[in-house]
Design a protein around this motif. Structure first.
Motif, short mmCIF file in Angstrom:
data_model
loop_
_atom_site.label_atom_id
_atom_site.label_comp_id
_atom_site.label_asym_id
_atom_site.label_seq_id
_atom_site.Cartn_x
_atom_site.Cartn_y
_atom_site.Cartn_z
N PRO A 147 -2.99 25.49 -37.35
CA PRO A 147 -1.70 24.78 -37.35
C PRO A 147 -1.66 23.57 -38.29
O PRO A 147 -0.58 23.10 -38.63
CB PRO A 147 -1.54 24.34 -35.88
N LEU A 148 -2.82 23.09 -38.71
CA LEU A 148 -2.80 21.97 -39.65
C LEU A 148 -2.22 22.40 -41.00
O LEU A 148 -1.67 21.58 -41.74
CB LEU A 148 -4.22 21.43 -39.87
N LEU A 149 -2.30 23.69 -41.30
CA LEU A 149 -1.93 24.18 -42.64
C LEU A 149 -0.43 24.16 -42.91
O LEU A 149 0.01 24.19 -44.05
CB LEU A 149 -2.51 25.57 -42.86
N CYS A 150 0.37 24.09 -41.83
CA CYS A 150 1.80 23.83 -42.06
C CYS A 150 2.24 22.61 -41.25
O CYS A 150 2.65 21.61 -41.80
CB CYS A 150 2.67 25.06 -41.76
N ALA A 151 2.10 22.69 -39.91
CA ALA A 151 2.53 21.56 -39.08
C ALA A 151 1.80 20.28 -39.47
O ALA A 151 2.40 19.21 -39.59
CB ALA A 151 2.30 21.88 -37.60
N GLY A 152 0.50 20.39 -39.67
CA GLY A 152 -0.32 19.21 -39.99
C GLY A 152 0.07 18.56 -41.30
O GLY A 152 0.33 17.36 -41.37
N ILE A 153 0.12 19.36 -42.36
CA ILE A 153 0.42 18.79 -43.67
C ILE A 153 1.85 18.23 -43.71
O ILE A 153 2.12 17.24 -44.38
CB ILE A 153 0.20 19.82 -44.81
N THR A 154 2.75 18.86 -42.97
CA THR A 154 4.14 18.43 -42.96
C THR A 154 4.28 16.99 -42.44
O THR A 154 5.09 16.21 -42.96
CB THR A 154 4.99 19.40 -42.12
N VAL A 155 3.50 16.65 -41.44
CA VAL A 155 3.59 15.29 -40.90
C VAL A 155 2.65 14.32 -41.61
O VAL A 155 2.87 13.10 -41.62
CB VAL A 155 3.35 15.26 -39.38
N TYR A 156 1.60 14.86 -42.23
CA TYR A 156 0.64 14.01 -42.95
C TYR A 156 1.26 13.45 -44.23
O TYR A 156 1.07 12.28 -44.57
CB TYR A 156 -0.60 14.84 -43.29
N THR A 157 2.01 14.30 -44.93
CA THR A 157 2.56 13.90 -46.23
C THR A 157 3.38 12.61 -46.18
O THR A 157 3.15 11.70 -46.98
CB THR A 157 3.37 15.07 -46.85
N PRO A 158 4.35 12.46 -45.26
CA PRO A 158 5.10 11.20 -45.27
C PRO A 158 4.25 9.97 -44.95
O PRO A 158 4.55 8.87 -45.43
CB PRO A 158 6.20 11.41 -44.22
N LEU A 159 3.19 10.13 -44.18
CA LEU A 159 2.32 8.98 -43.90
C LEU A 159 1.70 8.48 -45.20
O LEU A 159 1.55 7.27 -45.43
CB LEU A 159 1.21 9.36 -42.90
N ARG A 160 1.36 9.41 -46.09
CA ARG A 160 0.80 9.06 -47.40
C ARG A 160 1.88 8.58 -48.35
O ARG A 160 1.73 7.58 -49.04
CB ARG A 160 0.08 10.28 -47.98
N THR A 161 3.01 9.32 -48.39
CA THR A 161 4.10 8.96 -49.30
C THR A 161 4.54 7.52 -49.07
O THR A 161 4.82 6.79 -50.03
CB THR A 161 5.31 9.90 -49.08
N THR A 279 16.32 3.53 -45.65
CA THR A 279 16.23 4.81 -46.33
C THR A 279 16.22 5.96 -45.32
O THR A 279 15.57 5.86 -44.28
CB THR A 279 14.91 4.85 -47.15
N VAL A 280 16.92 7.04 -45.66
CA VAL A 280 16.78 8.31 -44.94
C VAL A 280 16.27 9.31 -45.96
O VAL A 280 16.85 9.44 -47.04
CB VAL A 280 18.12 8.81 -44.39
N SER A 281 15.18 9.99 -45.66
CA SER A 281 14.62 10.91 -46.64
C SER A 281 14.15 12.18 -45.95
O SER A 281 14.22 12.30 -44.73
CB SER A 281 13.46 10.26 -47.38
N GLY A 282 13.68 13.11 -46.76
CA GLY A 282 13.09 14.33 -46.23
C GLY A 282 11.76 14.57 -46.91
O GLY A 282 11.50 14.04 -47.99
N SER A 283 10.93 15.37 -46.25
CA SER A 283 9.61 15.68 -46.82
C SER A 283 9.29 17.11 -46.46
O SER A 283 9.62 17.57 -45.36
CB SER A 283 8.58 14.71 -46.23
N ASN A 284 8.70 17.83 -47.39
CA ASN A 284 8.36 19.23 -47.11
C ASN A 284 6.90 19.51 -47.36
O ASN A 284 6.37 19.22 -48.42
CB ASN A 284 9.28 20.17 -47.90
N THR A 285 6.23 20.04 -46.38
CA THR A 285 4.80 20.44 -46.41
C THR A 285 3.99 19.54 -47.35
O THR A 285 4.06 18.32 -47.22
CB THR A 285 4.64 21.94 -46.79
N GLY A 286 3.25 20.12 -48.27
CA GLY A 286 2.42 19.33 -49.16
C GLY A 286 1.70 20.25 -50.12
O GLY A 286 1.65 21.45 -49.92
N SER A 287 1.14 19.67 -51.15
CA SER A 287 0.49 20.45 -52.22
C SER A 287 -0.90 20.92 -51.78
O SER A 287 -1.45 20.43 -50.80
CB SER A 287 0.35 19.56 -53.44
N PRO A 288 -1.49 21.84 -52.55
CA PRO A 288 -2.88 22.23 -52.26
C PRO A 288 -3.83 21.04 -52.24
O PRO A 288 -4.69 20.94 -51.35
CB PRO A 288 -3.21 23.20 -53.40
N LEU A 289 -3.67 20.10 -53.16
CA LEU A 289 -4.52 18.89 -53.15
C LEU A 289 -4.35 18.12 -51.85
O LEU A 289 -5.33 17.66 -51.25
CB LEU A 289 -4.14 17.95 -54.31
#
Lengths: 335, 335
Positions: A147-161, A279-289
């Motif tokens: 589940p990290l491969l979609c659910a995980g990366i989806t929530v991880y990306t905005p924490l980094r962004t 700000t209101v934004s959206g984020s989608n999954t994340g790259s292979p990196l």
């Protein structure tokens, strides 16, 4: 001809049926992965139901795949048969645009999802271009990693962004498949973490997963107490919300980032954005990196999906339970 | 007791009347500015009409003030009588919060506007704390500089916030008081600049002010041609828009930043944000540091407001013309 066996949807909303499809010679850049586990994501349900009008039937859903490399194409380097790997939402991109060349393949306008016009992970195997194969760190269990491969990366990306740090105050809307991972990752980033949910019954678990605070977003008293305090809200839910109420909990320059899309447009008063430069934004999954980085963080910090396992053959039962929102917190099919 | 003479509104929507108010001893941190010019901003009309329910009658509107220092309080350093200075939207803040201490006083939750519960610039003088007095570079004409103090900084801030560079593609929605300055500043930053307007008659002037391209936002053909191409859209208008159409003109990670607030909530489809990691945000004026920087940029790059001058005594005529949207592009009162 070799063939792959899985479970396919033949019409919008239909039950999945056992399905075989032939595959030819492995492409030079392709990898065949023998699947051990595949998570069930709400996006799979949207594709099964053809909610987004992009599904092409029949197809095999599934895009939270963990397995082992079974065969690699002639041009594939650095991947060996037997290696444990994962595949997420994305399995293709143009390779040439600004986004592909800057390691943000998930933003490529020609991004190709793993199970749209392709067959995905509710199967014994899958073929994917090597660029979208992600190594799985040894410390992670396959079932919890899927589940990290979609659910995980989806929530991880905005924490980094949005540069979340130990000085940040982060809130997660929804304690579910995405939310329970978001709480864990937000805590790993050192943030002060608030869980927003309309299910008071989830408070204890939300706290166990990392929330310092729990707020029932339907209770205006709790919402008011948070007024102007949050740096980042990640909304994982698909239900319509009182977005104004959430916006008022943001500090100046705060961000409300959607990773779940309600079906109706958000109602956003412009004055709430302007007043405090919100700000209101959206984020989608994340790259292979980003996927590789996220898995590394998960391994080192013991972030894991709380899963409910179903044998692959009971896929319809699993899908039905996801549909009811009754899984705590992610269904994973296992071969 | 010394007194200040100006024009005040005594009731919502009423004509302005000649008005005097007494002022006591100058506060230790205060500066008295003898006003030469004051721009008329749409916000003044909102305050006159009490649209925001914050107006306290009677009051003197006006917050795009240029004049000369007439007197300084005991604790004021670095400002001398005779010096030419400006005052913008903000005249007070707590001085202690994160925002005040990091040079972002405009985001202070206790920010005090120049003409809300205070008397502003439709007058012969004004008193303002020294922290909110901005020196005016010699190269700027007072009449053309006055509108920079609110309209100018409002559109300058998002260009800085979002790191606009010569590689950026920037669009401005609305060619008016704010828009005509936004076009000039965007061009100064080196961006490729598009003007969005529903008035084809404004095309020529928009191009003269810096636009490389002009797009009638009501024409779907032109909007489609821009699909996925823009980095930043700054919306200066108060009218409701088809926000989805604007969002689809943004590239991945593109930003739609509002500096004008439509009265009705924006309708924002979450999927348009998530798909390409787009952002909708708001921005409000700018800090004293940013104002000084913006004026310096304007002076060096010859950015100036296109103005229509009215003697202070004809304030009601000027306000009426602003109300009709008939001023090209900013009304300025002169003593």
């Amino acid at each position: 001809m070799p063939e792959i066996r899985g479970y396919a949807t033949h019409a919008a909303g239909a039950e999945l049926l056992a399905y075989r499809y032939e595959v030819g010679e492995l492409g030079a850049d392709e990898v065949q992965v023998r699947i051990s586990h595949c998570g069930i994501c709400r996006s799979d349900l949207h594709l099964i139901d053809n909610d987004w009008q992009v599904s092409k039937f029949p197809f095999v859903p599934g895009h939270e795949i963990v397995g082992t490399v079974e065969a690699v194409g002639k041009a594939v380097q650095k991947l060996q048969p037997g290696e444990r790997v994962g595949v997420g939402w994305q399995s293709g991109s143009c390779g040439n645009c600004t986004w592909c060349r800057s390691g943000k393949e998930n933003l490529c306008p020609d991004s190709q999802p793993t199970c749209v016009h392709r067959n995905g992970g509710f199967a014994d195997a899958v073929r994917v271009p090597a660029r979208f194969i992600i190594p799985i760190p040894e410390a992670l269990e396959s079932e919890n990693a899927a589940p990290l491969l979609c659910a995980g990366i989806t929530v991880y990306t905005p924490l980094r962004t949005y540069g979340v740090s130990p000085a940040s105050r982060v809130a997660i809307v929804g304690v579910g498949g995405l939310g329970h991972l978001a709480l864990q990752f937000a805590r790993v980033f050192g943030a002060e973490v608030t869980a927003f949910s309309t299910s008071p019954a989830k408070e204890e678990e939300a706290r166990a997963m990392g929330a310092h605070h729990f707020c029932n977003s339907r209770e205006s008293k709790g919402m008011k107490a948070l007024g102007g305090s949050l740096d980042l809200i990640i909304s994982t839910v698909n239900a319509d919300q009182d977005w104004s109420a959430f916006l008022t909990t943001l500090r100046p320059e705060g961000v409300l980032c959607l990773v779940g899309a309600p079906s109706r447009p958000l109602q956003i008063p412009g004055s709430l954005l302007i007043q405090a430069a919100r700000t209101v934004s959206g984020s989608n999954t994340g790259s292979p990196l980003a996927l590789a980085e996220m898995l590394d963080v998960a391994a080192r910090h013991k972030v894991k999906a709380q899963t409910e396992r179903f044998p692959m053959g009971r896929v319809n039962e699993a899908v039905a339970k996801v549909r009811k929102g009754a899984v705590r917190y992610r269904a994973v099919l296992a071969n």
